[in-house]
Design a protein around this motif. Structure first.
Motif, PDB file in Angstrom:
ATOM      1  N   TYR A  62      38.172-112.437  58.014  1.00 54.77           N
ATOM      2  CA  TYR A  62      37.137-111.425  57.435  1.00 54.77           C
ATOM      3  C   TYR A  62      35.997-111.629  57.970  1.00 54.77           C
ATOM      4  N   ILE A  63      35.533-112.809  58.527  1.00 51.34           N
ATOM      5  CA  ILE A  63      34.195-112.809  59.289  1.00 51.34           C
ATOM      6  C   ILE A  63      34.218-112.311  60.682  1.00 51.34           C
ATOM      7  N   GLU A  66      34.245-108.518  60.444  1.00 53.05           N
ATOM      8  CA  GLU A  66      33.082-107.958  60.151  1.00 53.05           C
ATOM      9  C   GLU A  66      32.106-108.090  61.281  1.00 53.05           C
ATOM     10  N   PHE A  67      32.227-109.199  62.088  1.00 55.69           N
ATOM     11  CA  PHE A  67      31.280-109.482  63.139  1.00 55.69           C
ATOM     12  C   PHE A  67      31.844-108.674  64.342  1.00 55.69           C
ATOM     13  N   TYR A  69      33.238-105.544  64.340  1.00 49.44           N
ATOM     14  CA  TYR A  69      32.662-104.282  63.943  1.00 49.44           C
ATOM     15  C   TYR A  69      31.418-103.875  64.027  1.00 49.44           C
ATOM     16  N   SER A  70      30.637-104.911  63.536  1.00 52.77           N
ATOM     17  CA  SER A  70      29.065-104.438  63.247  1.00 52.77           C
ATOM     18  C   SER A  70      28.423-104.763  64.683  1.00 52.77           C
ATOM     19  N   MET A  92      25.603-109.539  55.581  1.00 54.47           N
ATOM     20  CA  MET A  92      26.770-109.941  56.120  1.00 54.47           C
ATOM     21  C   MET A  92      27.630-110.859  55.234  1.00 54.47           C
ATOM     22  N   VAL A  95      28.805-109.352  51.864  1.00 50.40           N
ATOM     23  CA  VAL A  95      29.945-108.117  52.081  1.00 50.40           C
ATOM     24  C   VAL A  95      31.217-109.058  52.177  1.00 50.40           C
ATOM     25  N   ILE A  96      30.962-110.119  53.007  1.00 51.51           N
ATOM     26  CA  ILE A  96      32.386-110.743  53.421  1.00 51.51           C
ATOM     27  C   ILE A  96      32.641-111.427  51.914  1.00 51.51           C
ATOM     28  N   LYS A  99      34.456-108.913  49.894  1.00 47.76           N
ATOM     29  CA  LYS A  99      35.722-108.774  50.448  1.00 47.76           C
ATOM     30  C   LYS A  99      36.878-109.602  50.368  1.00 47.76           C
ATOM     31  N   TYR A 100      36.481-110.665  50.365  1.00 49.12           N
ATOM     32  CA  TYR A 100      37.483-111.950  50.313  1.00 49.12           C
ATOM     33  C   TYR A 100      37.883-112.151  48.884  1.00 49.12           C
TER      34      TYR A 100
END
Length: 370
Positions: A62-63, A66-67, A69-70, A92, A95-96, A99-100
């Motif tokens: 997930y990290i 996210e990284f 895409y961002s 961030m 959000v992670i 999501k998790y």
């Protein structure tokens, strides 16, 4: 958090998952620590979270996602500003964590009637995977010479997608996916049976489809094709309102047998499906269409009934598609490779036939109980 990775362990994981971000290990590890700590704090007030072991590999994925895409497309200067912005970093982390927890711990799962390890799924999936691995060696995406291969590849992919939907508990959606597969197999059967006469007509109507969408770059050629299209329609008494159905189904008129079918029409049920010799599936196709168009049948469906109906029809489509596949394959390989395939086929194809018979018996019981 008891299973928190050290930075060195974290780096080793990153090197296996995504080496691109090895230079960002320090920043990503800070995010990892922040998310882990946040989840651990939530666990102190939420017994469910506190009792569940967090999967660190999944959390790292997930990290990374996210990284990636961002920061996609950022210059080095913008990337540095991104990493130094405390509000962005805090957001961030939150959000992670969300999501998790939502997608891993609280993820909603449909009731599942099967799984990928049971033979009705795994045996067919094995065979489909083998077929895809073989056809991937053929030239593709050049319709003039690879139309059958391209359609065959797509058909097998759709069959695998149908299996995935069944595994995830989406039986009605699986039947609508089979509907698409059924359309593909009808075309595939005719192209394979009538070869050039059908293929050339199909390719011509593909061009007509581009003309209809004003998608050809060469506008002079597009105008010529449009006049040709209108002329052909006039010859058989079709009006402008019939253009779309002629573009989609008119290629079948090149097949002599289409003239022998009583009440032959330029549509799927009374045209393509009938000409392919599969009209016996028309009622099931209509049922799948009802589901596709969100009738009450979709909302109040019987999971067991539609699971059984979907897997039976998937198997029957597979048997027909495999005939086209083996015919193509045997025509392009030597005896040694052909014999290897036949040995595999002898083992697994017979198993699939037995599975189909067993699933048919189950389906008959479900029908009686309705």
């Amino acid at each position: 958090m008891s299973n928190l990775f050290t930075k060195e362990q974290f780096k080793n994981i990153i090197s296996r998952l995504e080496k691109t971000y090895l230079g960002e290990v320090d920043f990503l590890y800070d995010i990892y620590e922040g998310v882990s700590t946040g989840i651990e704090e939530m666990g102190k007030t939420n017994n469910f979270i506190g009792q569940v072991n967090i999967n660190p590999i999944e959390l790292i994925c997930y990290i990374l996602g996210e990284f990636a895409y961002s920061t996609s497309g950022l210059s080095e200067e913008s990337l540095n500003k991104f990493k130094e912005n405390e509000k962005i970093v805090e957001s961030m982390i939150n959000v992670i964590a969300d999501k998790y927890l939502s997608l891993s711990l609280y993820n909603h799962n449909e009731e599942k009637l099967t799984n990928r390890y049971l033979p009705p799924i795994s045996s067919l999936d094995l065979y489909l995977n083998l077929m895809l691995n073989i056809v991937s060696r053929y030239n593709q995406n050049n319709p003039k010479s690879t139309l059958i291969v391209d359609l065959l590849t797509k058909s097998v992919s759709i069959a695998r997608c149908t299996l995935s939907l069944l595994c995830d508990g989406y039986e009605t959606e699986a039947l609508t996916m089979w509907r698409t597969l059924h359309e593909c197999e009808c075309i595939l059967i005719l192209l394979d049976k009538y070869k050039d006469i059908a293929i050339n007509a199909y390719l011509k109507h593909m061009q007509y489809g581009l003309v209809y969408k004003d998608a050809l770059i060469d506008k002079e050629k597009q105008n010529e094709l449009f006049l040709q299209l209108k002329s052909e329609m006039n010859e058989i008494g079709l009006k402008s309102k019939d253009m779309k159905k002629y573009i989609e189904y008119g290629w079948m008129l090149s097949i002599p047998e289409s003239k022998d079918i009583q009440d032959f029409k330029l549509n799927f049920r009374d045209g393509l499906e009938t000409l392919a010799g599969l009209h016996q599936y028309s009622q099931i196709y209509m049922t799948s269409s009802e589901i596709l168009h969100s009738t009450p049948l979709l909302i109040y469906s019987n999971k067991k009934y539609f699971y059984s109906l979907s897997i039976l029809n998937l198997y029957e489509s597979f048997f027909r598609i495999e005939k086209v596949f083996s015919s193509l394959f045997f025509a392009t390989v030597g005896d040694e490779e052909k014999n290897r395939y036949l040995a595999m086929r002898k083992l697994y194809y017979s198993q699939l036939i037995n599975i189909h018979a067993r699933e048919m018996a189950v389906f008959q019981k479900i029908k009686k109980a309705k």
